[in-house]
Scaffold this motif. Structure first.
Motif, mmCIF file in Angstrom:
data_model
loop_
_atom_site.group_PDB
_atom_site.id
_atom_site.type_symbol
_atom_site.label_atom_id
_atom_site.label_comp_id
_atom_site.label_asym_id
_atom_site.label_seq_id
_atom_site.Cartn_x
_atom_site.Cartn_y
_atom_site.Cartn_z
ATOM 1 N N GLY A 1 9.065 11.988 -5.228
ATOM 2 C CA GLY A 1 10.011 11.292 -4.373
ATOM 3 C C GLY A 1 10.478 9.988 -4.994
ATOM 4 N N ARG A 2 10.271 8.885 -4.262
ATOM 5 C CA ARG A 2 10.701 7.576 -4.762
ATOM 6 C C ARG A 2 9.673 6.922 -5.693
ATOM 7 N NH1 ARG A 2 10.518 3.999 -1.226
ATOM 8 N NH2 ARG A 2 9.466 5.123 0.459
ATOM 9 N N ASN B 1 7.323 6.813 -9.169
ATOM 10 C CA ASN B 1 7.181 7.286 -10.542
ATOM 11 C C ASN B 1 6.055 6.504 -11.185
ATOM 12 O OD1 ASN B 1 7.866 6.672 -13.600
ATOM 13 N ND2 ASN B 1 8.726 8.678 -13.122
ATOM 14 N N ASN C 1 13.825 -2.317 -5.787
ATOM 15 C CA ASN C 1 12.953 -1.517 -6.646
ATOM 16 C C ASN C 1 11.846 -2.427 -7.149
ATOM 17 O OD1 ASN C 1 14.865 0.550 -6.366
ATOM 18 N ND2 ASN C 1 15.999 -0.185 -8.150
ATOM 19 N N ILE D 1 8.340 1.956 -7.619
ATOM 20 C CA ILE D 1 8.771 2.372 -6.284
ATOM 21 C C ILE D 1 10.247 2.027 -6.145
ATOM 22 C CG2 ILE D 1 8.440 2.136 -3.792
ATOM 23 C CD1 ILE D 1 5.578 1.233 -4.302
ATOM 24 N N ALA D 2 11.034 3.036 -5.908
ATOM 25 C CA ALA D 2 12.480 2.842 -5.783
ATOM 26 C C ALA D 2 12.852 2.644 -4.320
ATOM 27 C CB ALA D 2 13.215 4.040 -6.347
ATOM 28 N N ALA D 3 13.853 1.802 -4.114
ATOM 29 C CA ALA D 3 14.432 1.602 -2.773
ATOM 30 C C ALA D 3 13.340 1.412 -1.719
ATOM 31 C CB ALA D 3 15.325 2.789 -2.414
ATOM 32 N N SER D 4 12.589 0.353 -1.873
ATOM 33 C CA SER D 4 11.419 0.127 -1.031
ATOM 34 C C SER D 4 11.798 0.064 0.459
ATOM 35 C CB SER D 4 10.710 -1.165 -1.440
ATOM 36 O OG SER D 4 11.595 -2.267 -1.362
ATOM 37 N N GLN D 5 10.841 0.489 1.293
ATOM 38 C CA GLN D 5 11.020 0.516 2.742
ATOM 39 C C GLN D 5 9.846 -0.194 3.405
ATOM 40 O OE1 GLN D 5 11.060 4.708 3.592
ATOM 41 N NE2 GLN D 5 12.950 5.074 2.438
ATOM 42 N N THR E 1 6.200 12.083 -11.198
ATOM 43 C CA THR E 1 7.142 11.616 -10.185
ATOM 44 C C THR E 1 6.900 12.350 -8.881
ATOM 45 O OG1 THR E 1 8.822 11.094 -11.832
ATOM 46 C CG2 THR E 1 9.585 11.441 -9.577
ATOM 47 N N ASP F 1 6.471 1.303 3.241
ATOM 48 C CA ASP F 1 5.718 1.283 1.976
ATOM 49 C C ASP F 1 4.686 0.167 1.965
ATOM 50 O OD1 ASP F 1 8.763 2.003 0.101
ATOM 51 O OD2 ASP F 1 7.289 3.388 0.967
#
Lengths: 112, 116
Positions: free
Chosen positions: A60-61, A63, A18, A77-81, A58, A84
């Motif tokens: 999705g991931r 906020n 995150n 950014i939550a649970a980055s990929q 907000t 991103d």
């Protein structure tokens, strides 16, 4: 004159973390604040828009929060990929022209 | 809704030449904006139109730059006697002003100008 600053300028994180991107602005008389994503050599994609009367938005991931009194906004950014990975720009809307004043962006890299 | 389109996407020119860019906004959007973005920087406001009227120009827009939106639809940005310092990405955005100052701007893909 509105000035927008983004910290950090660049950030590298491993996948799944995150993270928080910071944006500050000098003139609190904004109408809204937007966060954009920009891929290399491309245009801007709007991510989130927070009206001056709102505290957060907000999607999705993502906020985004807004504190007008302190002149700050954050993008979480939550649970980055790896997808991103891009440059993230914040922009404050001020003035009768509704012109956006942008920060210089945070270049994010999410590694495998 | 086809989004904001810009042409050309890339332009390479020699110093001293004139160039013209075109922006087609989202249909029925009454506001159109031009921004310029140099490498490593955020976009900077150049000018904007409400319908066909050009209402504000930045001091960045020297007298070599001219923008038009003749029928309140597409817009053109012309740069005369280009200089190497004009090399940048030129971004166009459009919006529909419904209530005062709450419009969302939608950006096109930009035109990248390189002046040799």
């Amino acid at each position: 004159k509105q000035e927008v600053t983004q910290i950090p300028a660049a950030l590298s994180v491993p996948e799944g973390e995150n993270l928080v991107l910071n944006c500050s602005f000098t003139d609190s008389a904004i109408y809204n604040l937007q966060w954009f994503r920009q891929d290399p050599g491309k245009g801007l994609t709007s991510l989130l828009l927070i009206q001056s009367s709102q505290r957060e938005q907000t999607s999705g991931r993502l906020n985004a929060s807004l504190d007008k009194s302190s002149g700050r906004s954050t993008l979480y950014i939550a649970a980055s990929q790896p997808g991103d990975s891009a440059t993230y720009l914040c922009a404050a809307l001020t003035g009768t022209a509704s012109k956006l004043t942008f920060g210089t962006g945070t270049r994010l890299q999410v590694t495998l | 809704d086809t989004g904001v389109s810009q042409n050309p996407r890339h332009k390479i020119t020699k110093r001293g030449q004139n160039v013209t860019f075109r922006c087609d906004p989202i249909s029925e959007h009454n506001r159109l904006y031009w921004y310029r973005q140099t490498l490593g920087q955020g976009p900077e406001f150049l000018t904007y139109f409400q319908n066909e009227a050009q209402l504000e120009k930045s001091r960045l827009l020297s007298d070599r730059f001219s923008a038009e939106r003749p029928k309140g639809s597409f817009s053109t940005l012309e740069i005369q006697r280009t200089e190497q310092g004009d090399s940048a990405m030129y971004l166009c955005a459009s919006s529909f002003l419904q209530r005062a100052l709450t419009d969302t701007q939608y950006f096109g893909p930009g035109t990248r100008l390189t002046v040799l």
